[in-house]
Every structure is written in C-alpha cells, then in structure tokens.
Design an enzyme around this catalytic site. Structure first.
Site, short mmCIF file in Angstrom:
data_model
loop_
_atom_site.label_atom_id
_atom_site.label_comp_id
_atom_site.label_asym_id
_atom_site.label_seq_id
_atom_site.Cartn_x
_atom_site.Cartn_y
_atom_site.Cartn_z
N GLU B 60 0.81 -1.22 0.00
CA GLU B 60 0.00 0.00 0.00
C GLU B 60 0.85 1.27 0.00
O GLU B 60 0.53 2.24 -0.70
CB GLU B 60 -0.93 0.00 1.22
CG GLU B 60 -2.14 -0.92 1.11
CD GLU B 60 -1.85 -2.39 1.39
OE1 GLU B 60 -0.68 -2.73 1.68
OE2 GLU B 60 -2.79 -3.20 1.33
N HIS B 129 -9.85 -4.96 11.34
CA HIS B 129 -10.58 -4.83 10.07
C HIS B 129 -11.91 -4.08 10.21
O HIS B 129 -12.73 -4.13 9.30
CB HIS B 129 -10.86 -6.22 9.47
CG HIS B 129 -9.65 -6.89 8.91
ND1 HIS B 129 -8.69 -7.48 9.70
CD2 HIS B 129 -9.24 -7.07 7.64
CE1 HIS B 129 -7.75 -8.01 8.93
NE2 HIS B 129 -8.05 -7.77 7.68
#
Ligand code: TPP
Ligand code: MG
Lengths: 323, 330
Positions: B60, B129
């Site tokens: 990322e 998450h």
C-alpha cells in the site's frame, strides 16, 4: 532426518501432530459453514509440515509471531485445542476471551504474539521479539512467519536491514504457498522468486520443502542453532501450498483444480508421513486408525466445548482497552 | 434504473470515467484478474486491459506513492484500498504527499487522485478490520472527504471525485455494496457536488445527521419515530466530511431545535464532535436540548457477535436517544 531414520515413537508423534493440525482446521471449516465461526477465517490446510517440523526444533523460551492464518501455530506452541476452537467461536473461554477471533490469537505464557490481520506487520514485530531475546540474553529465538504476499511489503526490508545490522536472533519463516490471496508469486515478485530477497542484507536463505516435515526438521535444526548462537538472522524459504481458498469467502478461481489435486496427490505432508510409517517402519493399519480415533475425539471435544461455552459477558466490551 | 447495487454503480462510474478520459486508471490489490476483492471492478480488466486496471503486490505504501507521483505528472489515478484499514500503511503519502503539495508548492503542483475502498465496520471481522477513518481524513486540510450512501450517490460522487483536481478520499461501506437502490437515468455526466449534504427526509422535531451505513439506521429509526411516537425527524445524509456542509445542518437545527449525530467512528475527536461544535458555534440560540452523538463504543471492535452489537450504533439506539432528547416517554 529421512523417513527411514525416523524412530517409531517420534514418527507416530509427528503423525499425530500433523493429523491434529489438519483435523482442527477441517472442523473449523465445518463450524464456519454452520455459523458457529464467522467473519474472516483462513485455514492452514496443506501447510501443516512447516509449523509441525519447526516446532520440533523450538524451545519454550522461543517466541512466535505470524499473520492471520494462525490457528495451527497456536496449537503447535501448546495452546489447547479447546481454547483455540472457543476463540474461533467468539467464546469467553477462548485464548483471547472471544474478542480476537480467528485472526487474533495470543499467549504470553507460550510466547505467541499473534495472529496479525495486517499483511506484513508481524515481520518487524518478530524482529522486536528477537531484539528482546538479545537484550535480555535469554538464548531465545524469534520465529517470524510471513507469506509470499507479505514478502513484498517494504517493512520486511526495513526489518531485514536492522535485523542483519544488529545481528538479531530471528528466523524469518517465509511460508511461500504460491499465492497472496489471488495473486501468484510470479505476478507479485519481480524476478519471479523470493529466494534471493535476503541477499542484499547478507541474510542467508535456506530452501526447504515445506510439504515434507522431515526436510523441515532436518534443514532447520542447524540453522536455528546458528541463530541461537548469535550468528544473525536467517530466512527459511518454505515451498508449501494451501489447499483451501484464501479465506472462507474465496472461490479460488485463479488456479486450476488440477493444480490443487496434483499437489494433494504428490506432496501431501500427512500422506507422506503415513506412508513412511507404514512402509518403512512397519506400523500397522490398526495403529494408524487408533491415532485417527484419538485425534477425532480431541477435535470433537474441542468443538463441543466451544459451542457450549458462554459468550463473553456484556461488560467485557469495555475491558482491556488500557491497563 | 431500478435495483442497482452500490458495487455496480461504483464499477460503472469508474468505467464511464475511464472511457471519457484516457488519463484515468485504476490501481490496487486484486482489482484486475480477481475482479476486485469485493467485485467493485468486475469486468474492468476485460474492457480496459492490464495497462489501465493495474494489479499490485500487497504494498500500500509503495503503490499509493506511485499513484501520487503519477497524479503530480497529470494522470488521474483511482487507488483502490482493499479496505481502508490497509490505507494506514499509506497514510503518509495521502497526507504528506497528496494533501499538502499544492500548498507547499504555492499552487504549482496539484494532485488529482481518488483514494477509495470500503471503510467502517463490516460484520464480525474484529478490531484490525473494523474501523471508520472518516474523522482521520476529515482532519486534514488539502483533502476532500466524501462517503456515499445510495447507488446514485456512489456513482455521481465518484465521477465528480475523479474529475476533481484535488485528492479525494472516497469512503465506501462493505455492508452497502450489495444493497440495491433505484437510480435516476441521469446519463454519464450526472454528478453530485462533493461538498453538499442531502436532506433525505424532512422533519420538524429533531435533526439526525449521518453518513454511509448510518444513514440506513437513521432512516429506519425515523420511520419508527414517526409511526410509533409521532416524532418528526429530519434525516441529513452528510455525504461530505470535509468540508462539512454547515449551512444545511444549521438551517435544519434552526427548524428542529435538536441535533443528533450518528456515526460508526469513535466519539473522541470524531465527526460527531465536529457536528456538536457546529451546532454550538452556529445555532446555539436555537437548541432546545444538548447536542448529542451516537458513535461506536470507545473500544477496539470485539469479535464476539454479541459484543459487536453492543459496540455499534443501531436503529434502536437512535430511537432511544431521540426519544430522550424529545422528552418523549417510551
Ligand atoms: C496491509 C494489508 N493489505 C491487504 C490485506 C488483505 N489481505 C489479507 S491476506 C492477503 C494475502 C496475503 O498473502 P500471503 O502473504 O501470501 O499470505 P497467505 O494468505 O498466503 O498465507 C491480503 C491481500 C491485509 N490484510 N493487509
Ligand atoms: Mg501466500
């Protein structure tokens, strides 16, 4: 150690561990489809030889950290099946009291520090565990597990640099199961290989057949000793394979059924040991069946325990945010 | 068009913009061959090829920086984060590179880029998450931050975001991807402004502000409040978290005298805190009761289902709070 050198008792012990690892995960899959387990759940099926083999050469002071595919690492470090299964079901009797779930299992007592849901994040953390071993001079080694996908993360290389620079006692265990989610190694890693990634840092890479528990035990033994003796970090490149989808929601259309079946047929870590036991040591079918029954009973009991355990109490929501 | 799921609206908006403008491309993990982890880019690689629908390694920080560089050079990248949780690895480039360069360069270098993906709490996936990042990005000058609720909003805002010359954070929600909404046939150029809230439902007793999935809870709650308690709630879909549409909120408070903010994020320094500040700073004399916020519990997200339900905002929490604010017995 070749299959032939395998002693009867240790061979049976390894077989039992492999089978338990496999069957715990199969049961987890079953409980998932019944709704007892929910959310993300990543099964280790196919890769069992890696952690089973390595744990033969680990000591109680060693530390372990891995990613979200962590159930079997917990098991092999000595966390009871009941506690793992209960965590998977979100129960208060689980190793994280139901608050972590599949991806977030820990045990300070057994020195397992996760269970990390963020790809790559466990790698510097693992070097930190090694830093603590060195700092204290306790002779421990950090086993830091990461996937082929994680192997492309920048933080891995920052970690390699410091681990080599500071001579940290860390074994980087690259579990190369050929895919990071749906992306094969050749589509994610320049040059198509991860076997040379330690080279610029002077970190040696040892190639291991991660589907062969004997190869894992044998190749890792001397390597771990060297790391323990202060010779610096090492990468164990495990050539392995996952049989199931990446997680329970992955239909795995990026690989052929044929590819999966071929690995299962030719390289299955459990079949390999079973065959060695039968053909080279002369273990009888009755003994094999006895172990199967034994393991089935453990797994069934764990599932029952998990299902019957209570959910965490409501006040647990606010607990353990800070000390 | 009737019954268009949000994920399809997103997919089609990307496709329309890519057909219109060669400089637009999509980059992220599993966006191409896998068709997107949540299928928001289904079929796009077939149409546009691997040169414009670009699969990345799980890196990322790196690919966000690469896209910022491409945007500096005038391309218009759409960066997909598999979820915004993983954008934390890239937040340095989002804030330090994308958001600040126009200012640092005295207006020389702009960064036309969209960072998009699911944000907030899907269900049952535990602490790492499940997190709402709206207030993190809303904090930063140089960014625009939007979060759609309906399929039309997703489409019209995404197209506007892609055409915008600034970095835009586009916060989707996994639980909305499969939700179907009717869409007006507005054509390819039907855009929504990136800085305007939408009044979803007019009311006179209490203003409820929300965004993303929380709009769903607020709308459901407003039905119950009207039908069972005779309370008329005005529901505002914030859409934009930076800038926040003060005018729409303040006008509504002037009408209702009560403001309730709902969000999945945490309370401390959250979007709700900003709404409260707006109410107090700009509509103080109109308030009939204290401005109130509903947020997730001030904890990481637990895995266990029962605890997760306690942690998240819900329709019933909104109803209960609204009744208390309106002094209405249950
Ligand atoms: C930083 C980050 N990006 C993306 C994800 C989503 N994700 C979870 S697992 C995974 C694939 C990882 O593959 P690999 O490292 O090979 O491990 P394996 O799953 O094969 O064990 C991805 C992309 C994540 N959890 N964290
Ligand atoms: Mg992998």
């Amino acid at each position: 150690m070749s299959p032939g050198d395998m002693k009867r008792d240790s061979g049976l012990d390894i077989y039992r561990k492999l089978l338990l690892a496999r069957m715990i995960e199969e049961k987890a899959g079953e409980l998932y489809s019944q709704g007892h387990i929910y959310g993300f759940c990543h099964l280790y099926i196919g890769q069992e030889a890696v952690i089973v083999g390595l744990s033969e050469n680990m000591t109680n002071i060693d530390s372990v950290v891995t990613g979200y595919r962590d159930h079997v690492h917990m098991l092999l470090r000595g966390i009871p099946p009941n506690s793992i299964m209960a965590e998977l079901c979100g129960k208060v009797t689980g190793c994280s009291k139901g608050k972590g779930g599949s991806m977030h299992m820990y045990s300070r007592d057994k020195r397992v520090y996760g269970g990390n849901g963020i790809v790559g994040a466990q790698v510097p953390i693992g070097a930190g565990l090694a830093f603590a071993h060195k700092y204290r001079g306790d002779g421990g080694v950090s086993f830091t597990f990461y996937g082929d996908g994680a192997a492309n993360q920048g933080q891995v290389y920052e970690t390699f640099n410091m681990a080599a620079l500071w001579n940290l006692p860390v074994v980087f265990v690259l579990e190369n199961n050929r895919y990071g989610l749906g992306t094969s190694v050749d589509r994610a890693a320049a040059g198509g290989t991860l076997a040379n990634r330690g080279d610029p840092f002077g970190i040696p890479t040892v190639l291991v057949d991660g589907m062969d528990v004997f190869d894992v035990i044998e190749k890792s033994k001397s390597v771990i000793e060297k790391v323990r003796n202060g010779e610096g970090p090492v990468i164990l490149h495990m050539d392995t394979y996952r049989y199931k989808g990446h997680s329970m929601s992955d239909p795995a259309t990026y690989r052929t059924r044929d590819e999966v079946e071929t690995v299962k047929k030719t390289r299955d870590p459990i079949t390999r040991v079973k065959n060695a036991l039968i053909h080279e040591i002369g273990i009888g079918d009755d003994k094999i069946e006895e172990i199967m029954n034994e393991v089935t009973a453990i797994v069934d009991a764990a599932a029952k325990f998990a299902i019957e355990s209570p959910a965490p109490p409501d006040h647990a929501l606010e607990m353990d945010v800070t000390l | 068009m009737s019954g268009v799921p949000v994920r399809l609206a997103i997919r089609d908006a990307i496709a329309e913009e890519m057909r219109r403008d060669q400089d637009v491309f999509l980059m992220g993990e599993e966006v191409g061959r896998y068709n997107g982890a949540y299928k928001a880019s289904q079929g796009l690689m077939d149409e546009f090829g691997a040169g414009r629908i670009i699969d990345t390694p799980i890196t990322e920080y790196g690919f966000s920086g690469i896209c910022v560089g491409a945007a500096f050079a005038g391309l218009r990248p759409i960066v997909e984060f598999m979820t915004f949780n993983f954008a934390m690895q890239a937040i340095d480039h989002i804030v330090n590179s994308a958001a600040k360069t126009l200012y640092m360069s005295g207006g020389e270098i702009n960064c036309p880029i969209v960072f998009r993906g699911p944000n907030g709490a899907p269900r049952n996936v535990a602490a790492q998450h499940s997190q709402c990042f709206a207030s993190w990005y809303a904090h930063c000058p140089g960014l625009k931050v939007v979060s759609p609720y309906t399929s039309f909003e997703a489409s019209a805002l995404l197209k506007a975001a892609i055409r915008d010359n600034n970095p835009v954070i586009f916060l989707e929600h996994e639980s909305l991807y499969g939700k179907k909404f009717d869409m007006p046939d507005g054509g390819a150029d039907s855009l929504l402004p990136l800085d305007k809230a939408i009044v979803m439902k007019e009311g006179s007793d209490i203003t409820i502000t929300a965004f993303s999935i929380s709009v769903d809870h607020a709308l459901c709650a407003s039905e119950v409040l009207r039908n069972q308690y005779g309370i008329s709630a005005e529901v505002i879909n914030l859409i934009s978290l930076r800038p926040i549409d003060k005018t729409t909120i303040v006008n509504s408070i002037k009408k209702t005298g009560r403001i309730l903010s709902v969000e999945e994020g945490w309370s401390v320094c959250g979007i709700g805190a900003e709404i409260m500040a707006i109410a107090v700073e700009h509509a103080f004399d109109y308030l009939d009761c204290e401005p109130t916020r509903i947020t997730s519990s001030d904890t990481p997200m637990p895995y266990a289902k029962t605890l997760e339900l306690l942690a998240l905002p819900s329709q019933s929490k909104i109803i209960e709070t609204a009744l208390a604010m309106c002094n209405c017995p249950k």
